[in-house]
Scaffold this motif. Structure first.
Motif, PDB file in Angstrom:
ATOM      1  N   ALA A   1     -28.979 -12.034 -38.988  1.00 49.89           N
ATOM      2  CA  ALA A   1     -29.018 -12.183 -40.317  1.00 49.89           C
ATOM      3  C   ALA A   1     -26.997 -12.769 -40.828  1.00 49.89           C
ATOM      4  O   ALA A   1     -26.507 -12.054 -39.924  1.00 49.89           O
ATOM      5  N   LEU A   2     -27.153 -13.280 -42.066  1.00 46.65           N
ATOM      6  CA  LEU A   2     -25.752 -13.364 -42.545  1.00 46.65           C
ATOM      7  C   LEU A   2     -25.370 -13.663 -43.476  1.00 46.65           C
ATOM      8  O   LEU A   2     -26.123 -13.567 -44.482  1.00 46.65           O
ATOM      9  N   LEU A   3     -23.964 -12.951 -44.031  1.00 49.76           N
ATOM     10  CA  LEU A   3     -23.151 -12.583 -45.225  1.00 49.76           C
ATOM     11  C   LEU A   3     -22.450 -13.964 -45.488  1.00 49.76           C
ATOM     12  O   LEU A   3     -21.694 -13.989 -44.132  1.00 49.76           O
ATOM     13  N   TRP A   4     -22.672 -14.932 -46.197  1.00 48.12           N
ATOM     14  CA  TRP A   4     -22.007 -15.931 -46.553  1.00 48.12           C
ATOM     15  C   TRP A   4     -20.755 -16.296 -47.915  1.00 48.12           C
ATOM     16  O   TRP A   4     -21.378 -15.653 -48.883  1.00 48.12           O
ATOM     17  N   PHE A   5     -19.956 -16.285 -47.200  1.00 48.22           N
ATOM     18  CA  PHE A   5     -18.855 -16.009 -49.069  1.00 48.22           C
ATOM     19  C   PHE A   5     -18.158 -17.547 -48.594  1.00 48.22           C
ATOM     20  O   PHE A   5     -18.000 -18.354 -47.890  1.00 48.22           O
ATOM     21  N   GLU A   6     -18.039 -18.072 -50.098  1.00 46.16           N
ATOM     22  CA  GLU A   6     -17.248 -19.396 -49.911  1.00 46.16           C
ATOM     23  C   GLU A   6     -15.548 -19.169 -49.939  1.00 46.16           C
ATOM     24  O   GLU A   6     -14.878 -19.536 -49.359  1.00 46.16           O
ATOM     25  N   ASP A   7     -15.343 -18.267 -50.716  1.00 45.36           N
ATOM     26  CA  ASP A   7     -13.469 -18.433 -51.319  1.00 45.36           C
ATOM     27  C   ASP A   7     -13.014 -16.670 -51.304  1.00 45.36           C
ATOM     28  O   ASP A   7     -14.077 -15.742 -51.363  1.00 45.36           O
ATOM     29  N   THR A   8     -12.656 -16.209 -50.203  1.00 42.54           N
ATOM     30  CA  THR A   8     -12.091 -14.930 -49.510  1.00 42.54           C
ATOM     31  C   THR A   8     -10.791 -14.190 -49.760  1.00 42.54           C
ATOM     32  O   THR A   8      -9.853 -15.590 -50.491  1.00 42.54           O
ATOM     33  N   SER A   9     -10.222 -13.592 -50.180  1.00 45.37           N
ATOM     34  CA  SER A   9      -9.671 -13.092 -50.003  1.00 45.37           C
ATOM     35  C   SER A   9      -8.474 -11.912 -49.080  1.00 45.37           C
ATOM     36  O   SER A   9      -9.507 -11.176 -48.724  1.00 45.37           O
ATOM     37  N   ALA A  10      -7.190 -11.874 -49.351  1.00 46.29           N
ATOM     38  CA  ALA A  10      -6.641 -10.903 -48.212  1.00 46.29           C
ATOM     39  C   ALA A  10      -7.197  -9.175 -48.346  1.00 46.29           C
ATOM     40  O   ALA A  10      -7.398  -8.444 -49.376  1.00 46.29           O
TER      41      ALA A  10
ATOM     42  N   LEU B   1     -28.257 -14.750 -45.978  1.00 43.64           N
ATOM     43  CA  LEU B   1     -29.346 -15.433 -45.308  1.00 43.64           C
ATOM     44  C   LEU B   1     -30.327 -13.899 -44.102  1.00 43.64           C
ATOM     45  O   LEU B   1     -29.165 -13.211 -43.405  1.00 43.64           O
ATOM     46  N   VAL B   2     -31.508 -13.987 -44.662  1.00 41.84           N
ATOM     47  CA  VAL B   2     -31.753 -13.232 -43.717  1.00 41.84           C
ATOM     48  C   VAL B   2     -32.497 -13.639 -42.831  1.00 41.84           C
ATOM     49  O   VAL B   2     -33.904 -14.896 -43.035  1.00 41.84           O
ATOM     50  N   PHE B   3     -33.007 -13.759 -41.003  1.00 46.78           N
ATOM     51  CA  PHE B   3     -33.761 -14.640 -40.137  1.00 46.78           C
ATOM     52  C   PHE B   3     -34.524 -13.946 -40.281  1.00 46.78           C
ATOM     53  O   PHE B   3     -35.120 -12.779 -40.058  1.00 46.78           O
ATOM     54  N   GLY B   4     -35.901 -14.810 -39.948  1.00 47.28           N
ATOM     55  CA  GLY B   4     -37.571 -14.087 -39.650  1.00 47.28           C
ATOM     56  C   GLY B   4     -37.261 -14.682 -38.325  1.00 47.28           C
ATOM     57  O   GLY B   4     -36.517 -14.816 -37.399  1.00 47.28           O
ATOM     58  N   PRO B   5     -38.705 -13.937 -38.022  1.00 46.50           N
ATOM     59  CA  PRO B   5     -38.964 -14.583 -36.161  1.00 46.50           C
ATOM     60  C   PRO B   5     -38.480 -15.468 -35.721  1.00 46.50           C
ATOM     61  O   PRO B   5     -38.116 -15.905 -33.925  1.00 46.50           O
ATOM     62  N   ASP B   6     -39.368 -16.866 -36.608  1.00 43.85           N
ATOM     63  CA  ASP B   6     -39.137 -18.090 -35.819  1.00 43.85           C
ATOM     64  C   ASP B   6     -37.545 -18.596 -35.974  1.00 43.85           C
ATOM     65  O   ASP B   6     -37.171 -18.828 -37.341  1.00 43.85           O
TER      66      ASP B   6
ATOM     67  N   GLU C   1     -26.175  -5.112 -55.251  1.00 44.14           N
ATOM     68  CA  GLU C   1     -28.276  -4.653 -55.567  1.00 44.14           C
ATOM     69  C   GLU C   1     -28.399  -5.494 -55.343  1.00 44.14           C
ATOM     70  O   GLU C   1     -29.714  -5.919 -55.243  1.00 44.14           O
ATOM     71  N   ASP C   2     -27.627  -7.068 -54.271  1.00 49.68           N
ATOM     72  CA  ASP C   2     -28.642  -8.357 -53.749  1.00 49.68           C
ATOM     73  C   ASP C   2     -28.892  -8.442 -52.440  1.00 49.68           C
ATOM     74  O   ASP C   2     -28.908  -9.023 -51.785  1.00 49.68           O
ATOM     75  N   LEU C   3     -28.799  -7.213 -52.049  1.00 50.35           N
ATOM     76  CA  LEU C   3     -29.074  -6.900 -50.606  1.00 50.35           C
ATOM     77  C   LEU C   3     -29.919  -6.131 -50.188  1.00 50.35           C
ATOM     78  O   LEU C   3     -30.275  -5.657 -48.942  1.00 50.35           O
ATOM     79  N   ASP C   4     -30.838  -6.268 -51.688  1.00 48.42           N
ATOM     80  CA  ASP C   4     -32.137  -5.664 -50.808  1.00 48.42           C
ATOM     81  C   ASP C   4     -32.923  -6.442 -49.936  1.00 48.42           C
ATOM     82  O   ASP C   4     -33.461  -5.531 -48.582  1.00 48.42           O
ATOM     83  N   ARG C   5     -33.032  -7.751 -49.332  1.00 54.65           N
ATOM     84  CA  ARG C   5     -33.519  -8.711 -48.348  1.00 54.65           C
ATOM     85  C   ARG C   5     -33.425  -8.047 -46.883  1.00 54.65           C
ATOM     86  O   ARG C   5     -33.904  -7.736 -46.242  1.00 54.65           O
ATOM     87  N   LEU C   6     -32.030  -7.383 -46.853  1.00 55.38           N
ATOM     88  CA  LEU C   6     -30.993  -7.037 -45.779  1.00 55.38           C
ATOM     89  C   LEU C   6     -31.458  -5.799 -45.467  1.00 55.38           C
ATOM     90  O   LEU C   6     -31.461  -5.105 -44.540  1.00 55.38           O
ATOM     91  N   VAL C   7     -31.205  -5.185 -46.630  1.00 59.83           N
ATOM     92  CA  VAL C   7     -31.504  -3.158 -46.276  1.00 59.83           C
ATOM     93  C   VAL C   7     -33.027  -3.228 -45.806  1.00 59.83           C
ATOM     94  O   VAL C   7     -33.336  -2.432 -44.643  1.00 59.83           O
TER      95      VAL C   7
END
Length: 441
Positions: free
Chosen positions: A410-419, A366-371, A29-35
């Motif tokens: 765009a970039l998806l960022w994660f602090e802690d990840t698992s295998a 993080l969604v990058f704009g044209p600039d 549900e938090d992917l709205d801007r990227l979608v």
């Protein structure tokens, strides 16, 4: 000279720009801007900073589900072999192996590292895709395809079967190619090394077979799935022969052979699904992120993200990278070894990951704009890339010099990840495949 993975300390301008681009990431549900950004593109390429991280696979699946459900994306191309994924494609479309679930179908993956696709995360997505396709007309179903180039013998075997059933008069060409490779016992490396000793190759035979199959499928591949399968297996066999010969010569251009092949398959899939179709590409960041924004360009290397942008900019292309600060990952200590769970240390000081951690401290989109001229998006710094072979003790060598604003949209960022969670433990292959990798990976 600043070492790879390090740069000057992140200034307030870098951190402020990161924060201005970011929004929290919990679930789908938090992917709205990227979608919203991806919905208007015809090609959306979604990466992963490693082949063995749960969060990368899970959030990529979330994004793909939303683009399929809400915006009509109808095909997915992944960093895997065509014959393996064609069996999955037929299963998710309800055409074969309907007595199996996704885990049963994924057991057919035999090429090391099987855990890259035979895992719980992919199985869960494929079970969903199978249900999504059920009852839908063939033209509305979502296909699942392999883009890679390693399937020399499997593709030759599939071509022989197709020729016997559909074009028996072309059987001599298929047999000629098969017999040329037979002395090498289905070991592409033995074949490739032999061409270094005696300059006799099977190139002419496999190219002739490709031409014969193309002639018989060219006008049908757009509508006939079986013709598409034959055409892509012929293409995979020809490009695999070229790839292995180039690789044993120590020539980094084998990377270009591989990524150009994958970009060509993307084009053929888009054509097969029609001019209005939209597709997803799942591969490592090193294939998805535009090579021109990394040190790969210095060595004359290209990749899928760059080629898709160059070929299809007018139709809309969105490249999505993934990154993390620390955690655990599934990988192998050496090529062909069984998988193990390894620690991923905190990001190197001065790297992009270090700046993201300092600025955010929590998962984000993080969604990058044209600039892209800001202090972070235009900054060149190390960006971690973990392959199927990894050592946390040598993590400093896993950073690719990158300009984020040029490499991704765009970039998806994660602090802690698992295998990642493999479906079964890896068995060492009798003849492991080897892969070329760009500098810094």
């Amino acid at each position: 000279m600043t070492p790879v993975g390090q740069s000057e300390s992140s200034g307030s301008g870098v951190l402020d720009e990161i924060r201005s681009l970011a929004s929290p990431l919990g679930g789908a549900e938090d992917l709205d801007r990227l979608v919203e950004q991806a919905a208007v593109a015809r090609f959306v390429c979604v990466g992963e900073a490693s082949h063995g991280t749960h969060e990368f696979y899970a959030r990529r699946a979330d994004l793909s589900r939303r683009l399929i459900q809400e915006h009509g994306f109808t095909w997915i191309g992944v960093e895997a072999d065509w014959p393996d994924c064609w069996r999955i494609n037929r299963w998710v479309r309800g055409q074969a192996d309907q007595g199996l679930d996704a885990r049963g179908v994924l057991e057919t993956f035999k090429r090391w590292p099987t855990w890259m696709w035979a895992n719980e995360e992919v199985a869960g997505f494929l079970d969903w895709l199978h249900q999504w396709n059920a009852g839908r007309p063939a033209g509305d179903q979502v296909g699942f395809y392999g883009l890679d180039v390693y399937s020399l013998w499997d593709s030759l075997r599939e071509i022989r079967t197709w020729v016997q059933a559909n074009a028996p008069d072309a059987l001599p060409a298929a047999e000629q190619a098969w017999q040329c490779f037979t002395p090498y016992g289905e070991d592409p490396h033995e074949y490739a090394w032999s061409t270094r000793i005696v300059p006799e190759t099977c190139e002419a035979d496999v190219v002739a077979l490709l031409a014969e199959v193309r002639r018989r499928t060219l006008d049908r591949a757009g509508q006939d799935p079986e013709a598409l399968d034959a055409a892509l297996n012929a293409m995979a066999a020809a490009d695999a022969e070229h790839y292995y010969r180039t690789m044993v010569g120590g020539d980094q251009q084998s990377w270009n052979v591989r990524d150009t092949h994958m970009a060509d398959v993307v084009d053929l899939l888009a054509e097969h699904h029609g001019s209005g179709s939209k597709g997803l590409v799942w591969e490592h960041n090193t294939h998805v992120g535009d090579a021109r924004a990394t040190d790969m360009a210095r060595y004359g290397l290209v990749n899928v993200g760059q080629l898709v942008r160059e070929r299809h900019a007018a139709e809309g292309v969105v490249l999505v990278g993934l990154a993390s600060h620390r955690g655990t990952v599934i990988a192998a200590g050496a090529w062909g070894d069984p998988e193990e769970t390894m620690a991923v240390p905190e990001a190197r000081p001065g790297s992009h990951e270090d700046a993201l951690h300092e600025a955010l401290g929590e998962p984000a989109v993080l969604v990058f704009g044209p600039d892209r001229s800001g202090p972070w998006l235009s900054r060149r710094a190390g960006h971690r890339a973990i392959g199927v072979v990894y050592s946390s003790w040598e993590d400093a060598g896993n950073y690719v010099p990158t300009v984020m604003g040029g490499r991704y949209d765009a970039l998806l960022w994660f602090e802690d990840t698992s295998a990642l969670r493999p479906l079964h433990h890896e068995r060492p292959p009798e003849e492991p495949e080897f892969e070329t990798e760009p500098t810094g990976f």
